[in-house]
Design a protein around this motif. Sequence first.
Motif, PDB file in Angstrom:
ATOM      1  N   GLY A  39      -2.396 -18.177  -0.782  1.00  0.00           N
ATOM      2  CA  GLY A  39      -3.460 -17.228  -0.457  1.00  0.00           C
ATOM      3  C   GLY A  39      -3.044 -15.773  -0.492  1.00  0.00           C
ATOM      4  N   GLY A  40      -1.812 -15.477  -0.866  1.00  0.00           N
ATOM      5  CA  GLY A  40      -1.317 -14.104  -0.857  1.00  0.00           C
ATOM      6  C   GLY A  40      -1.457 -13.407  -2.192  1.00  0.00           C
ATOM      7  N   GLU A  41      -2.055 -12.213  -2.195  1.00  0.00           N
ATOM      8  CA  GLU A  41      -2.146 -11.385  -3.393  1.00  0.00           C
ATOM      9  C   GLU A  41      -0.777 -10.806  -3.712  1.00  0.00           C
ATOM     10  OE1 GLU A  41      -3.000  -9.949  -6.613  1.00  0.00           O
ATOM     11  OE2 GLU A  41      -4.945 -10.323  -5.640  1.00  0.00           O
ATOM     12  N   ARG A  42      -0.376 -10.859  -4.985  1.00  0.00           N
ATOM     13  CA  ARG A  42       0.927 -10.346  -5.410  1.00  0.00           C
ATOM     14  C   ARG A  42       0.836  -9.038  -6.184  1.00  0.00           C
ATOM     15  NH1 ARG A  42       1.331 -15.349  -2.918  1.00  0.00           N
ATOM     16  NH2 ARG A  42       3.330 -16.372  -3.342  1.00  0.00           N
ATOM     17  N   MET A  43      -0.336  -8.671  -6.681  1.00  0.00           N
ATOM     18  CA  MET A  43      -0.458  -7.521  -7.558  1.00  0.00           C
ATOM     19  C   MET A  43      -1.050  -6.319  -6.831  1.00  0.00           C
ATOM     20  SD  MET A  43       0.549  -8.292 -10.712  1.00  0.00           S
ATOM     21  CE  MET A  43       1.930  -9.083  -9.890  1.00  0.00           C
ATOM     22  N   PHE A  44      -0.451  -5.150  -7.060  1.00  0.00           N
ATOM     23  CA  PHE A  44      -1.011  -3.892  -6.560  1.00  0.00           C
ATOM     24  C   PHE A  44      -2.062  -3.382  -7.537  1.00  0.00           C
ATOM     25  CE2 PHE A  44      -1.069   0.705  -7.180  1.00  0.00           C
ATOM     26  CZ  PHE A  44      -1.452   1.149  -5.924  1.00  0.00           C
ATOM     27  N   MET A  45      -3.184  -2.911  -7.001  1.00  0.00           N
ATOM     28  CA  MET A  45      -4.197  -2.219  -7.793  1.00  0.00           C
ATOM     29  C   MET A  45      -4.581  -0.938  -7.070  1.00  0.00           C
ATOM     30  SD  MET A  45      -5.194  -3.525 -10.710  1.00  0.00           S
ATOM     31  CE  MET A  45      -6.773  -2.700 -10.816  1.00  0.00           C
ATOM     32  N   SER A  46      -4.536   0.180  -7.775  1.00  0.00           N
ATOM     33  CA  SER A  46      -4.924   1.445  -7.161  1.00  0.00           C
ATOM     34  C   SER A  46      -6.421   1.445  -6.855  1.00  0.00           C
ATOM     35  CB  SER A  46      -4.601   2.613  -8.091  1.00  0.00           C
ATOM     36  OG  SER A  46      -5.149   3.821  -7.579  1.00  0.00           O
ATOM     37  N   GLU A  47      -6.754   1.957  -5.678  1.00  0.00           N
ATOM     38  CA  GLU A  47      -8.158   2.049  -5.288  1.00  0.00           C
ATOM     39  C   GLU A  47      -8.911   3.074  -6.138  1.00  0.00           C
ATOM     40  OE1 GLU A  47      -8.299   2.849  -1.126  1.00  0.00           O
ATOM     41  OE2 GLU A  47      -7.374   0.926  -0.569  1.00  0.00           O
ATOM     42  N   ARG A  48      -8.191   3.941  -6.825  1.00  0.00           N
ATOM     43  CA  ARG A  48      -8.832   4.986  -7.640  1.00  0.00           C
ATOM     44  C   ARG A  48      -8.756   4.690  -9.135  1.00  0.00           C
ATOM     45  NH1 ARG A  48      -7.004  10.820  -5.518  1.00  0.00           N
ATOM     46  NH2 ARG A  48      -8.609  11.375  -7.022  1.00  0.00           N
ATOM     47  N   SER A  49      -8.311   3.505  -9.493  1.00  0.00           N
ATOM     48  CA  SER A  49      -8.201   3.168 -10.909  1.00  0.00           C
ATOM     49  C   SER A  49      -9.576   3.114 -11.569  1.00  0.00           C
ATOM     50  CB  SER A  49      -7.518   1.808 -11.078  1.00  0.00           C
ATOM     51  OG  SER A  49      -7.470   1.448 -12.448  1.00  0.00           O
ATOM     52  N   ALA A  50      -9.661   3.616 -12.792  1.00  0.00           N
ATOM     53  CA  ALA A  50     -10.872   3.451 -13.601  1.00  0.00           C
ATOM     54  C   ALA A  50     -11.001   1.981 -13.996  1.00  0.00           C
ATOM     55  CB  ALA A  50     -10.798   4.321 -14.847  1.00  0.00           C
ATOM     56  N   ALA A 222       0.922  12.468  -6.192  1.00  0.00           N
ATOM     57  CA  ALA A 222      -0.072  13.484  -5.847  1.00  0.00           C
ATOM     58  C   ALA A 222      -0.693  14.118  -7.086  1.00  0.00           C
ATOM     59  CB  ALA A 222       0.565  14.559  -4.975  1.00  0.00           C
ATOM     60  N   ALA A 223       0.028  14.087  -8.197  1.00  0.00           N
ATOM     61  CA  ALA A 223      -0.480  14.669  -9.439  1.00  0.00           C
ATOM     62  C   ALA A 223      -1.292  13.682 -10.275  1.00  0.00           C
ATOM     63  CB  ALA A 223       0.683  15.199 -10.271  1.00  0.00           C
ATOM     64  N   LEU A 224      -1.355  12.413  -9.852  1.00  0.00           N
ATOM     65  CA  LEU A 224      -2.086  11.393 -10.605  1.00  0.00           C
ATOM     66  C   LEU A 224      -3.529  11.304 -10.118  1.00  0.00           C
ATOM     67  CD1 LEU A 224       0.611   8.554 -10.657  1.00  0.00           C
ATOM     68  CD2 LEU A 224      -0.059  10.038 -12.559  1.00  0.00           C
ATOM     69  N   ALA A 225      -4.471  11.439 -11.043  1.00  0.00           N
ATOM     70  CA  ALA A 225      -5.882  11.397 -10.664  1.00  0.00           C
ATOM     71  C   ALA A 225      -6.338  10.000 -10.273  1.00  0.00           C
ATOM     72  CB  ALA A 225      -6.742  11.910 -11.824  1.00  0.00           C
ATOM     73  N   ASP A 226      -5.622   8.961 -10.743  1.00  0.00           N
ATOM     74  CA  ASP A 226      -6.072   7.590 -10.502  1.00  0.00           C
ATOM     75  C   ASP A 226      -5.232   6.878  -9.441  1.00  0.00           C
ATOM     76  OD1 ASP A 226      -3.787   7.422 -12.013  1.00  0.00           O
ATOM     77  OD2 ASP A 226      -4.611   6.069 -13.526  1.00  0.00           O
ATOM     78  N   MET A 227      -4.647   7.655  -8.518  1.00  0.00           N
ATOM     79  CA  MET A 227      -3.899   7.044  -7.426  1.00  0.00           C
ATOM     80  C   MET A 227      -3.996   7.922  -6.180  1.00  0.00           C
ATOM     81  SD  MET A 227       0.059   5.667  -7.384  1.00  0.00           S
ATOM     82  CE  MET A 227      -0.262   4.537  -8.740  1.00  0.00           C
ATOM     83  N   ASP A 228      -4.266   7.322  -5.026  1.00  0.00           N
ATOM     84  CA  ASP A 228      -4.247   8.057  -3.768  1.00  0.00           C
ATOM     85  C   ASP A 228      -2.829   8.494  -3.439  1.00  0.00           C
ATOM     86  OD1 ASP A 228      -6.973   7.981  -3.237  1.00  0.00           O
ATOM     87  OD2 ASP A 228      -6.837   6.061  -2.186  1.00  0.00           O
TER      88      ASP A 228
END
Length: 261
Positions: A39-50, A222-228
């Motif tokens: 039941g554990g998620e292994r992959m990171f996904m940015s909340e700001r990803s397109a 901080a310089a990436l638009a698609d990552m908090d």
Amino acid sequence: MEHITFGQLPAVRITAPDGAVAVVTLYGAHLVSWVGADGGERMFMSERSALDGSRAIRGGVPVIFPQFAEQGSGMRHGFARVSNWRLLDNGVEDGAAWTEFALSEGDLAPAHAAAWPYQFALALRVTVRANELRMTFTVKNSGDAPFPFAAALHTYHLVPHLADVRIDGVEPGTLAIDDKLDKIYSAIGGAITLATPARVLTLEQEGFTDAVVWNPGAADTAALADMDDMEYQRFVCIEPARLAQDLLAPGTTWEGRYRIF
């Protein structure tokens, strides 16, 4: 297998009999979720990803081909991760669920085809069972001219906190990360271990001769638009790679295998 939508992207979800699940978008043949049978998620996904096909997805497992980063004259990390792949087949075998995707020159946007004028056939197979993920990436030269290429599976491993990450198998000692790191390790000969308080993962690769360990650190994030700004604390990329750009002869095939368990 189920056809679903992930964000605004067509995707498929495969589920093994024991409950292991993988979600892959047709855009980029991009693995965006892997949940083990525990039941554990292994992959990171940015909340700001397109998630609309306007740009590459931030997180999961981007497929890197035919160049790595800026090491070539084409677009950064190549066109595979921003192209629409075809679903080839899927099934369940020996308790494992699998699905396979394909990409060839006829599937490319005109600008990508013009920039890389070779005939090729890519295939990516994703397989899940229990708490194990397997990915097989195949590159075939289907034309009459040799071509150079790089390939990688740019895996964003989800971690509780970056400071707790310990990596063995890339350096003589244990690697810890406290901020930005972007390093290529050549001639990987054995398994890599990724340890956190949440779990210990073993990473095995065949065909891929190199490994890349990456985290952007605070300033670059901080310089990436698609990552908090603080999301860099929640992942580390350890990616199997083939970076030498050796020529692939006409009619021949290269295969890279990747296993996480």
